[in-house]
Every structure is written in C-alpha cells, then in structure tokens.
Design an enzyme around this catalytic site. Sequence first.
Site, PDB file in Angstrom:
ATOM      1  N   ARG A 126       0.833  -1.200   0.000  1.00  0.00           N
ATOM      2  CA  ARG A 126       0.000   0.000   0.000  1.00  0.00           C
ATOM      3  C   ARG A 126       0.875   1.262   0.000  1.00  0.00           C
ATOM      4  O   ARG A 126       0.607   2.224  -0.699  1.00  0.00           O
ATOM      5  CB  ARG A 126      -0.933  -0.005   1.215  1.00  0.00           C
ATOM      6  CG  ARG A 126      -1.618   1.319   1.555  1.00  0.00           C
ATOM      7  CD  ARG A 126      -2.379   1.912   0.368  1.00  0.00           C
ATOM      8  NE  ARG A 126      -2.796   3.271   0.596  1.00  0.00           N
ATOM      9  CZ  ARG A 126      -2.095   4.361   0.305  1.00  0.00           C
ATOM     10  NH1 ARG A 126      -0.883   4.264  -0.217  1.00  0.00           N
ATOM     11  NH2 ARG A 126      -2.587   5.564   0.512  1.00  0.00           N
ATOM     12  N   LEU A 136      -0.881   7.403   8.725  1.00  0.00           N
ATOM     13  CA  LEU A 136      -2.026   6.496   8.775  1.00  0.00           C
ATOM     14  C   LEU A 136      -1.839   5.346   7.781  1.00  0.00           C
ATOM     15  O   LEU A 136      -2.594   5.223   6.814  1.00  0.00           O
ATOM     16  CB  LEU A 136      -3.329   7.252   8.459  1.00  0.00           C
ATOM     17  CG  LEU A 136      -3.665   8.440   9.362  1.00  0.00           C
ATOM     18  CD1 LEU A 136      -4.923   9.137   8.881  1.00  0.00           C
ATOM     19  CD2 LEU A 136      -3.815   8.000  10.801  1.00  0.00           C
ATOM     20  N   PRO A 137      -0.833   4.509   8.020  1.00  0.00           N
ATOM     21  CA  PRO A 137      -0.660   3.370   7.108  1.00  0.00           C
ATOM     22  C   PRO A 137      -1.871   2.446   7.208  1.00  0.00           C
ATOM     23  O   PRO A 137      -2.479   2.326   8.281  1.00  0.00           O
ATOM     24  CB  PRO A 137       0.616   2.690   7.618  1.00  0.00           C
ATOM     25  CG  PRO A 137       0.780   3.151   9.021  1.00  0.00           C
ATOM     26  CD  PRO A 137       0.119   4.492   9.126  1.00  0.00           C
ATOM     27  N   HIS A 138      -2.226   1.844   6.092  1.00  0.00           N
ATOM     28  CA  HIS A 138      -3.383   0.948   6.106  1.00  0.00           C
ATOM     29  C   HIS A 138      -3.244  -0.087   5.005  1.00  0.00           C
ATOM     30  O   HIS A 138      -2.511   0.113   4.034  1.00  0.00           O
ATOM     31  CB  HIS A 138      -4.689   1.729   5.962  1.00  0.00           C
ATOM     32  CG  HIS A 138      -4.691   2.686   4.805  1.00  0.00           C
ATOM     33  ND1 HIS A 138      -4.087   3.922   4.874  1.00  0.00           N
ATOM     34  CD2 HIS A 138      -5.208   2.598   3.571  1.00  0.00           C
ATOM     35  CE1 HIS A 138      -4.252   4.547   3.716  1.00  0.00           C
ATOM     36  NE2 HIS A 138      -4.922   3.758   2.904  1.00  0.00           N
ATOM     37  N   ALA A 139      -3.950  -1.196   5.198  1.00  0.00           N
ATOM     38  CA  ALA A 139      -3.884  -2.284   4.225  1.00  0.00           C
ATOM     39  C   ALA A 139      -5.118  -3.163   4.364  1.00  0.00           C
ATOM     40  O   ALA A 139      -5.756  -3.194   5.413  1.00  0.00           O
ATOM     41  CB  ALA A 139      -2.622  -3.117   4.454  1.00  0.00           C
TER      42      ALA A 139
END
Length: 154
Positions: A50, A64-67
């Site tokens: 991502r 705000l890392p997200h996956a």
Amino acid sequence: MELSSILAPEAVKVIASASSKKRLFQDISDVAQSAYGLDAQTTLEALLERESLGPTGVGHGVALPHARLEDLDQVTGVFVILEKPLDFGAVDRQPVDVAFALFAPEQAGVEHLKALALVSRTLREASVCTKLRANLDAATLYTILTEGQSVQAA
C-alpha cells in the site's frame, strides 16, 4: 463507530526508535500479530504494498498506514508512538512520531473508509496529539485515544 471497537488495548505501543519506515511497519506487524493473531509477514507485505502507491504520512507528524488483508473479518488498528521521530515522506515533509495503522478485510468498503475517517479526525485534533506525545505509557495512550473520541462525538 468508536476507536475502542477497532483498537485493542494491547495494540497500543511505544517504540523507542525505528531506523526506517520498513522497520516501523515490521514493528506494527509484530504488534498486530500479538494483539490480533494476524500473520506478521503477510501484514508487513500488505503495508509495504500500500505504501508503494504513495506515502501515508498525512502531516503534522502523523501517519495512517493501512492495508487490506484476506483473512480478516473486521477492521482493526494498531497505534504506535515513536520516541524518536522518523522520516516518513509525509506530505509536509515533517518526521512522523504518531502512527495509527488500520487493517481491513479485503471486501470491507464503507467500514474501512469510516474507520480511516474516524482515525484521521481524531489525530487531526492538535489537543489529542499533544496529549499523546506527552505520555509514553501504553494504557494512558489507549485511554486518551478512546476517551478523546467519545468526547468529540458528544
């Protein structure tokens, strides 16, 4: 939706330092494994994939890392605060010391977006971030995150 519904108390950690974004993601993946039973390697790969689309540092020291993950049945989160800020490639070029990672099921559309919006709104509040940065106790950080969100909703 409340932060307490996506963030377990054991998914809040203070990290002394991370030497790179990849190392931070490894630390987050390890926390996700211990808190939720997620596979750390799969989680790490999903975060890196991502992030390759563009940095998730949103500014003011916040990322705000997200996956999306295949074997997940609900949106979950990991919150970390770094004692030593890390260059993250954020939009404002400021180093990151607050990161809230979100993991969503592959097919979660609206729930993932709602969770991302909730976390973003919470961490956009300067007073919340100031309190978070002033505390390096995981239980206190969890309380600030979950109580701060309830007060904002009132």
